[in-house]
Design a protein around this motif. Structure first.
Motif, PDB file in Angstrom:
ATOM      1  N   PRO A 275     -25.463  -0.391  40.031  1.00 24.60           N
ATOM      2  CA  PRO A 275     -25.297   0.605  38.905  1.00 24.60           C
ATOM      3  C   PRO A 275     -24.137   1.536  39.729  1.00 24.60           C
ATOM      4  O   PRO A 275     -24.081   1.538  40.870  1.00 24.60           O
ATOM      5  CB  PRO A 275     -26.774   1.634  39.544  1.00 24.60           C
ATOM      6  CG  PRO A 275     -27.650   0.783  41.263  1.00 24.60           C
ATOM      7  CD  PRO A 275     -26.271  -0.607  40.878  1.00 24.60           C
ATOM      8  N   CYS A 276     -23.931   2.588  38.640  1.00 31.29           N
ATOM      9  CA  CYS A 276     -22.677   3.382  38.944  1.00 31.29           C
ATOM     10  C   CYS A 276     -23.605   4.068  39.796  1.00 31.29           C
ATOM     11  O   CYS A 276     -24.369   4.730  39.683  1.00 31.29           O
ATOM     12  CB  CYS A 276     -21.878   4.387  38.286  1.00 31.29           C
ATOM     13  SG  CYS A 276     -21.243   5.318  37.972  1.00 31.29           S
ATOM     14  N   CYS A 279     -23.454   7.924  38.039  1.00 31.65           N
ATOM     15  CA  CYS A 279     -24.690   7.986  36.760  1.00 31.65           C
ATOM     16  C   CYS A 279     -26.105   7.100  36.434  1.00 31.65           C
ATOM     17  O   CYS A 279     -26.195   7.275  36.010  1.00 31.65           O
ATOM     18  CB  CYS A 279     -23.512   8.151  35.298  1.00 31.65           C
ATOM     19  SG  CYS A 279     -22.573   6.540  35.168  1.00 31.65           S
ATOM     20  N   ASP A 281     -25.472   4.046  35.054  1.00 36.57           N
ATOM     21  CA  ASP A 281     -25.075   3.063  34.521  1.00 36.57           C
ATOM     22  C   ASP A 281     -24.918   1.688  35.181  1.00 36.57           C
ATOM     23  O   ASP A 281     -24.016   1.969  36.231  1.00 36.57           O
ATOM     24  CB  ASP A 281     -23.732   3.579  33.317  1.00 36.57           C
ATOM     25  CG  ASP A 281     -23.641   3.334  32.437  1.00 36.57           C
ATOM     26  OD1 ASP A 281     -24.351   1.857  32.008  1.00 36.57           O
ATOM     27  OD2 ASP A 281     -22.936   2.974  31.531  1.00 36.57           O
ATOM     28  N   THR A 282     -24.530   0.502  34.232  1.00 33.57           N
ATOM     29  CA  THR A 282     -24.257  -0.474  35.579  1.00 33.57           C
ATOM     30  C   THR A 282     -22.437  -0.710  35.061  1.00 33.57           C
ATOM     31  O   THR A 282     -21.868  -0.772  34.455  1.00 33.57           O
ATOM     32  CB  THR A 282     -24.463  -1.548  34.301  1.00 33.57           C
ATOM     33  OG1 THR A 282     -26.197  -1.707  34.138  1.00 33.57           O
ATOM     34  CG2 THR A 282     -24.558  -3.211  34.560  1.00 33.57           C
ATOM     35  N   ARG A 284     -19.531  -2.109  35.074  1.00 37.20           N
ATOM     36  CA  ARG A 284     -19.084  -3.470  34.058  1.00 37.20           C
ATOM     37  C   ARG A 284     -18.056  -3.930  34.628  1.00 37.20           C
ATOM     38  O   ARG A 284     -16.586  -3.552  35.243  1.00 37.20           O
ATOM     39  CB  ARG A 284     -18.839  -2.769  32.213  1.00 37.20           C
ATOM     40  CG  ARG A 284     -20.268  -2.609  32.212  1.00 37.20           C
ATOM     41  CD  ARG A 284     -21.208  -3.431  31.484  1.00 37.20           C
ATOM     42  NE  ARG A 284     -22.007  -2.575  30.420  1.00 37.20           N
ATOM     43  CZ  ARG A 284     -22.630  -3.778  29.874  1.00 37.20           C
ATOM     44  NH1 ARG A 284     -22.290  -4.754  29.715  1.00 37.20           N
ATOM     45  NH2 ARG A 284     -24.010  -2.794  29.351  1.00 37.20           N
ATOM     46  N   CYS A 296     -17.354   2.310  35.099  1.00 38.28           N
ATOM     47  CA  CYS A 296     -18.433   2.534  34.758  1.00 38.28           C
ATOM     48  C   CYS A 296     -17.908   3.667  33.363  1.00 38.28           C
ATOM     49  O   CYS A 296     -17.530   4.094  33.367  1.00 38.28           O
ATOM     50  CB  CYS A 296     -19.233   3.680  35.493  1.00 38.28           C
ATOM     51  SG  CYS A 296     -19.845   4.370  35.201  1.00 38.28           S
ATOM     52  N   PRO A 297     -18.743   2.470  31.996  1.00 41.80           N
ATOM     53  CA  PRO A 297     -18.408   2.490  30.598  1.00 41.80           C
ATOM     54  C   PRO A 297     -18.679   4.958  30.569  1.00 41.80           C
ATOM     55  O   PRO A 297     -18.481   5.171  29.732  1.00 41.80           O
ATOM     56  CB  PRO A 297     -19.777   2.055  30.246  1.00 41.80           C
ATOM     57  CG  PRO A 297     -19.911   0.642  30.215  1.00 41.80           C
ATOM     58  CD  PRO A 297     -19.459   1.758  32.185  1.00 41.80           C
ATOM     59  N   THR A 298     -20.417   5.170  31.021  1.00 48.34           N
ATOM     60  CA  THR A 298     -20.674   5.749  31.027  1.00 48.34           C
ATOM     61  C   THR A 298     -20.068   7.691  31.353  1.00 48.34           C
ATOM     62  O   THR A 298     -19.196   8.168  30.428  1.00 48.34           O
ATOM     63  CB  THR A 298     -21.789   6.570  31.788  1.00 48.34           C
ATOM     64  OG1 THR A 298     -23.201   5.906  30.675  1.00 48.34           O
ATOM     65  CG2 THR A 298     -22.679   7.498  31.666  1.00 48.34           C
ATOM     66  N   CYS A 299     -19.038   7.352  32.848  1.00 45.36           N
ATOM     67  CA  CYS A 299     -18.219   7.276  33.506  1.00 45.36           C
ATOM     68  C   CYS A 299     -16.585   7.773  32.867  1.00 45.36           C
ATOM     69  O   CYS A 299     -15.907   8.662  32.919  1.00 45.36           O
ATOM     70  CB  CYS A 299     -18.173   7.539  35.446  1.00 45.36           C
ATOM     71  SG  CYS A 299     -19.608   7.766  35.605  1.00 45.36           S
ATOM     72  N   GLY A 303     -19.472   5.357  27.443  1.00 46.06           N
ATOM     73  CA  GLY A 303     -20.247   4.775  26.837  1.00 46.06           C
ATOM     74  C   GLY A 303     -19.991   3.044  25.972  1.00 46.06           C
ATOM     75  O   GLY A 303     -20.458   2.723  25.798  1.00 46.06           O
ATOM     76  N   VAL A 305     -18.430   0.135  26.170  1.00 44.38           N
ATOM     77  CA  VAL A 305     -18.318  -1.667  26.550  1.00 44.38           C
ATOM     78  C   VAL A 305     -16.788  -1.933  26.707  1.00 44.38           C
ATOM     79  O   VAL A 305     -16.535  -2.644  24.809  1.00 44.38           O
ATOM     80  CB  VAL A 305     -19.863  -2.325  26.599  1.00 44.38           C
ATOM     81  CG1 VAL A 305     -18.879  -3.819  27.602  1.00 44.38           C
ATOM     82  CG2 VAL A 305     -20.681  -1.392  26.902  1.00 44.38           C
TER      83      VAL A 305
END
Length: 316
Positions: A275-276, A279, A281-282, A284, A296-299, A303, A305
């Motif tokens: 996890p980030c 945030c 999120d996973t 990647r 991190c996709p969210t950061c 979002g 990928v």
């Protein structure tokens, strides 16, 4: 790969232990690591360590002339003329400086000994590329794991005699916002590549470029000429904050602890699937032929990928 914070930590570690000591011997364990042949590494024997510096990811053991023959300090009364050893021609002055310049590459490291093993190195029998003995019995090995040998050792009169050092870009500590803006605008390239380009900014590699881009909330594939003033300022702030924290974390640590300290400080690099910490999120990964980046996709990518292949569609 050791990057600027770890190499700075090694430089500080060696500076505290080696400066003022004389080099008693240098032993070569891997001829492939030697990138210069004159002067030979053995020319360092008898010379005194005057400083340990860093240039980007390069470690620099600086040596000056040793004490006069017989161990007398400069200014001592000379002995009888007949006591002076050495054949004719030995009175030629030693070079003012000789530098042992080392690039640890991907799998190289420095192993310190308070008491160096007495046994002589046997070339090709171990991962040790070079051993440096000091006059107090301490010293260090330069080691390299794996089969791809890229560790580089140079013995030169000036750091600039090594082309890879002479062409280094700006040190992060000297990188102003105005200069960063100029570098971003100079050519349109992925920001991850710009951060890793040693001729642009010295000392940042794969790991800290991931960390900087995560802190700046930027895609690794963002193109540099798309950066507005806000993006440039965020990137500049992130470079300073991430590297200052990493240098502080490395300061005062024994050489053997620096790698683990680096890993513990990472938020996204090397943490695929975790996890980030910002945030949740996973984290990647995008893999390449001989490396990988994490994000991190969210950061960083709104979002999205990124496709895990070399020809990923670039995010702007």
């Amino acid at each position: 790969m050791p990057e600027m914070p770890e190499v700075e930590g090694l430089a500080q570690f060696l500076r505290e232990r080696a400066v003022g000591r004389a080099v008693s011997a240098v032993e070569v364990g891997a001829v492939s690591a030697l990138k210069t042949f004159s002067p030979a590494p053995t020319a360092l024997a008898g010379r005194r360590v005057t400083d340990v510096a860093r240039h980007g990811k390069w470690l620099d053991l600086v040596t000056g002339p040793g004490q006069p023959a017989g161990g007398a300090a400069a200014g001592d009364e000379p002995g009888p003329a007949g006591d002076e050893p050495g054949p004719p021609g030995d009175d030629e002055p030693e070079p003012a400086e000789l530098h042992l310049l080392v690039h640890l590459a991907k799998a190289g490291w420095l192993r310190w000994y308070d008491a160096v093993p007495a046994t002589a190195l046997r070339p090709g029998r171990s991962p040790i590329a070079l051993r440096v003995r000091l006059d107090d019995g301490a010293g260090f090995d330069l080691t390299e794991a794996g089969t791809r040998k890229r560790l580089a050792v140079h013995v030169v009169a000036r750091p600039a005699d090594v082309p890879a050092v002479a062409t280094l870009g700006v040190e992060p500590a000297d990188l102003t916002l105005e200069r960063l803006r100029a570098l971003l605008a100079a050519r349109n390239q992925q920001v991850k590549g710009l951060l890793r380009d040693q001729s642009v900014i010295a000392g940042i590699g794969n790991a800290y470029s991931d960390e900087i881009l995560h802190a700046a909330r930027m895609s690794p594939f963002a193109l540099t000429r798309t950066f507005d003033d806000d993006a440039s300022a965020r990137l500049h702030t992130a470079i300073g904050e991430v590297l200052r924290a990493a240098v502080a974390a490395a300061a005062g640590r024994p050489a053997a602890d620096l790698k683990d300290a680096k890993r513990r400080g990472m938020r996204v690099h090397g943490r695929t699937g975790q996890p980030c910490p910002v945030c949740g999120d996973t984290v990647r990964e995008v893999s390449f032929a001989d490396s990988a980046l994490q994000y991190c996709p969210t950061c960083q990518t709104e979002g999205k990928v990124l496709a895990d292949r070399r020809m990923s569609r670039l995010l702007r």
